[in-house]
Design a protein around this motif. Structure first.
Motif, PDB file in Angstrom:
ATOM      1  N   GLU A 475       0.818  -1.209   0.000  1.00  0.00           N
ATOM      2  CA  GLU A 475       0.000   0.000   0.000  1.00  0.00           C
ATOM      3  C   GLU A 475       0.854   1.262   0.000  1.00  0.00           C
ATOM      4  N   HIS A 476       2.000   1.200   0.649  1.00  0.00           N
ATOM      5  CA  HIS A 476       2.907   2.356   0.712  1.00  0.00           C
ATOM      6  C   HIS A 476       4.261   1.908   0.154  1.00  0.00           C
ATOM      7  N   ALA A 477       4.485   2.156  -1.133  1.00  0.00           N
ATOM      8  CA  ALA A 477       5.684   1.646  -1.814  1.00  0.00           C
ATOM      9  C   ALA A 477       6.968   2.203  -1.229  1.00  0.00           C
ATOM     10  N   GLU A 478       6.897   3.369  -0.551  1.00  0.00           N
ATOM     11  CA  GLU A 478       8.116   3.945   0.013  1.00  0.00           C
ATOM     12  C   GLU A 478       8.672   3.106   1.148  1.00  0.00           C
ATOM     13  N   LEU A 479       7.843   2.223   1.713  1.00  0.00           N
ATOM     14  CA  LEU A 479       8.316   1.366   2.807  1.00  0.00           C
ATOM     15  C   LEU A 479       9.264   0.277   2.319  1.00  0.00           C
ATOM     16  N   ILE A 480       9.244  -0.017   1.030  1.00  0.00           N
ATOM     17  CA  ILE A 480      10.095  -1.096   0.519  1.00  0.00           C
ATOM     18  C   ILE A 480      11.562  -0.782   0.765  1.00  0.00           C
ATOM     19  N   GLN A 481      11.964   0.456   0.517  1.00  0.00           N
ATOM     20  CA  GLN A 481      13.357   0.833   0.780  1.00  0.00           C
ATOM     21  C   GLN A 481      13.569   1.221   2.229  1.00  0.00           C
ATOM     22  N   LEU A 482      12.594   1.893   2.826  1.00  0.00           N
ATOM     23  CA  LEU A 482      12.752   2.312   4.221  1.00  0.00           C
ATOM     24  C   LEU A 482      12.935   1.119   5.140  1.00  0.00           C
ATOM     25  N   LEU A 483      12.135   0.068   4.936  1.00  0.00           N
ATOM     26  CA  LEU A 483      12.202  -1.127   5.780  1.00  0.00           C
ATOM     27  C   LEU A 483      13.150  -2.181   5.233  1.00  0.00           C
ATOM     28  N   GLU A 484      13.829  -1.869   4.119  1.00  0.00           N
ATOM     29  CA  GLU A 484      14.812  -2.776   3.515  1.00  0.00           C
ATOM     30  C   GLU A 484      14.175  -4.130   3.175  1.00  0.00           C
TER      31      GLU A 484
END
Length: 621
Positions: A475-484
């Motif tokens: 749902e929040h694609a920015e979490l893919i890099q933030l949460l590794e």
């Protein structure tokens, strides 16, 4: 649909989205558009099925959704994705940046080096021209002054003549190309060291900047800028977290704050914080390196002064290595200047992606929203849970790690960037995890939690909560890099994480078999027929060539050795000898000829056989 057709369709979609955004006054990179396309397809709220072929209507819907999200400049999620794409495309580690800088410098010097190494001067004027090119190379390689400054050129020429007079040009010309290049590098380091020593002694070097002093002043300034950005991030993250927690506790607060996009704003701040920590770590490393180099530079300069001490003649074996050390240290100072400039530019450029915070939440609005809300910092949350710990006996099939029972506890690779594994998917919060509560090791991955209760709930069914976190990232694609989460979404993982094998458990790189073939014998074969590799064959020929025709071989036997062993001797005869002692002769005996007659019978009933012997006598033959 084949892979090529899918890639072609994806390129058309990206191009179409870029054109529509450009028409609206937003020029976006293809990388950002491609990431947004995959993020929109990944979002389950858009109902795209990646297992079937997209219809024309699906493609139009996809383009419209992507354009809408890319043009929504009030959404913190877009700013976060832009920040991630920018950082991924522009950030480089110390080793990568310095390697690229050295490669660029070598490329700029390559034409000058080629002119020097490929020239073959024969007259004095040509010799002078090559010598001037060497002066230019030394000046450009050191980076100490401009080639157009006459005073600097004279200073470099004088330093070069002290170690490489014009009379040695003949020897230099006779060297190979590789040796010429090596000697040019050595001359550049020696001249740089001499100029730095002269500057220290006040005999020149007016065009040389005091790099150690510049670094000692610039590094604290750069570090302070990053620290100020981190303090702002911490304050906003703590306030946003407090507001989100209040929304979950009070339905009225939820209705009041649901339109503020607090989750997206929190993710934006956390990502900005993570990038600033990376830059701060690089700045601290630079400060440590500069501190060590300052000590080494001062010690080398002092040792060089003690070695020279106004002597008329000095052994080159004593001073030349010191000049080279000074040159290498100064090159390291130049590298640190480059790194510091890079870090400063990255810090300044990242600020634009956090400006949306002040637009969405002005100071007076944020203050009014926080009335009656208790704001806790990450440190306070960790201190509140320091006395609690998971009881291992409550879990039979789970492995828990603690500082006193685990080696290198502080170096464990924690999932989700160290955030609580339970709060992300359940609450949508990025709460700091406390390793002292206990680290859960599940399927070779480590997870931390913000409280003992969260740890117990997560440990009951880890796969369920891991899947919830994945759905939250969809749902929040920015979490893919933030949460590794690069191991969950390889096709959306940024290049920086894909390169970092220690941080992400990526799939192995596809490999293929390849083979090459070369001629076995490139040159025509030269076969020496008289060549022998066998040692015993060579010995046989040596014995054969020896003159043994007049040699005799003796053998004897004693009573003690009689019937005990077999003795044999051999004499090499010079030629074969044959004798004839008799004459061959032969004789022939008459062949017997006996005939029987009357066997067929006759007119009489009785058969009368007649035997006739026609054999000739022996004396008749």
């Amino acid at each position: 649909m084949s892979c090529d057709q899918t890639e072609s369709l994806l390129k058309k979609i990206i191009r179409k989205i870029g054109q529509e955004c450009d028409a609206q006054g937003q020029t976006l990179s293809e990388t950002l558009v491609a990431f947004m396309v995959k993020a929109v397809v990944l979002d389950p709220r858009n109902y795209f099925n990646v297992d079937r072929i997209l219809t024309k209507k699906d493609v139009q819907n996809l383009i419209q959704l992507c354009v809408t999200r890319l043009l929504d400049t009030t959404n913190p999620s877009l700013s976060t994705i832009k920040m991630q794409v920018f950082f991924d495309m522009n950030y480089a580690s110390r080793a990568e940046l310095l390697s690229e800088q050295h490669r660029v410098l070598e490329g700029k010097l390559a034409p000058v080096v080629r002119d020097i190494t490929d020239s073959h001067p024969r007259v004095q004027a040509e010799m002078e021209s090559v010598y001037r090119k060497i002066v230019t190379y030394v000046l450009l390689s050191s980076g100490l002054g401009s080639p157009t400054d006459i005073e600097v050129v004279r200073e470099v020429t004088a330093a070069l003549q002290s170690v490489f007079p014009r009379t040695e040009m003949i020897t230099f010309i006779s060297l190979s190309k590789k040796n010429k290049e090596q000697q040019l590098k050595n001359l550049a380091m020696l001249v740089t060291g001499i100029r730095l020593y002269n500057k220290e002694c006040g005999k020149g070097g007016s065009s040389i900047d005091d790099l150690p002093a510049i670094l000692n002043e610039a590094i604290p300034s750069a570090t302070q800028t990053v620290d100020e950005g981190l303090n702002t991030c911490h304050r906003l993250a703590h306030q946003y977290t407090a507001l989100l927690e209040s929304m979950q506790e009070d339905q009225h607060r939820y209705t009041q704050l649901s339109s503020f996009k607090l989750n997206e704003a929190l993710f934006n701040v956390r990502q900005y914080e993570a990038f600033l920590y990376i830059l701060l770590s690089d700045a601290i490393t630079s400060a440590q390196e500069v501190e060590k180099m300052n000590v080494q530079f001062a010690a080398t300069m002092e040792r060089l002064k003690n070695t020279v001490q106004n002597k008329v003649s000095i052994d080159t074996k004593e001073v030349f290595p010191l000049f080279v050390v000074l040159s290498n240290l100064w090159s390291s100072f130049q590298d640190e200047i480059l790194l510091l400039s890079f870090l400063t530019n990255m810090t300044n450029n990242l600020q634009q992606f956090s400006e949306i915070q002040s637009q969405l939440f002005p100071e007076e609005v944020l203050t009014s929203l926080l009335e009656g809300v208790t704001v806790k910092s990450d440190e306070e949350r960790i201190r509140e849970t320091m006395g609690t710990r998971v009881n291992v006996s409550d879990f039979k099939n789970q492995e828990w790690l603690f500082p006193e029972t685990t080696d290198n506890f502080d170096q464990l690779l924690i999932q989700y960037h160290g955030f609580c594994a339970h709060a992300i998917g359940v609450k949508g919060l990025t709460l700091p995890g406390n390793p002292a509560i206990g680290i859960l090791k599940h399927k070779e991955r480590c997870y931390v939690f913000s409280s003992k209760e969260a740890a117990y709930i997560f440990a009951q069914d880890p796969d369920k909560f891991i899947q919830l976190n994945v759905e939250k990232a969809r749902e929040h694609a920015e979490l893919i890099q933030l949460l590794e989460l690069c191991h969950q979404f390889e096709y959306l993982a940024p290049n920086a994480q894909a390169r970092n094998a220690d941080k992400c458990l990526m799939k192995p790189t596809p490999k293929r078999d390849s083979s090459t073939q070369t001629d076995t014998h490139i040159l025509p074969p030269t076969i020496v027929t008289s060549y022998e590799w066998n040692e015993w064959e060579l010995r046989r020929k040596a014995i054969k060539l020896a003159n043994l025709r007049r040699k005799l071989t003796h053998a004897m036997q004693t009573d003690l050795s009689h019937m005990r062993r077999e003795n044999s001797t051999q004499v090499y005869l010079p030629k074969d000898v044959g004798t004839q002692t008799k004459r061959d002769n032969s004789s022939d005996v008459p062949r017997p000829q006996v005939f029987l007659g009357g066997l067929r019978g006759g007119s009489s009933p009785t058969t009368h056989m007649v035997k006739v012997d026609l054999t000739r006598a022996v004396d008749e033959t």
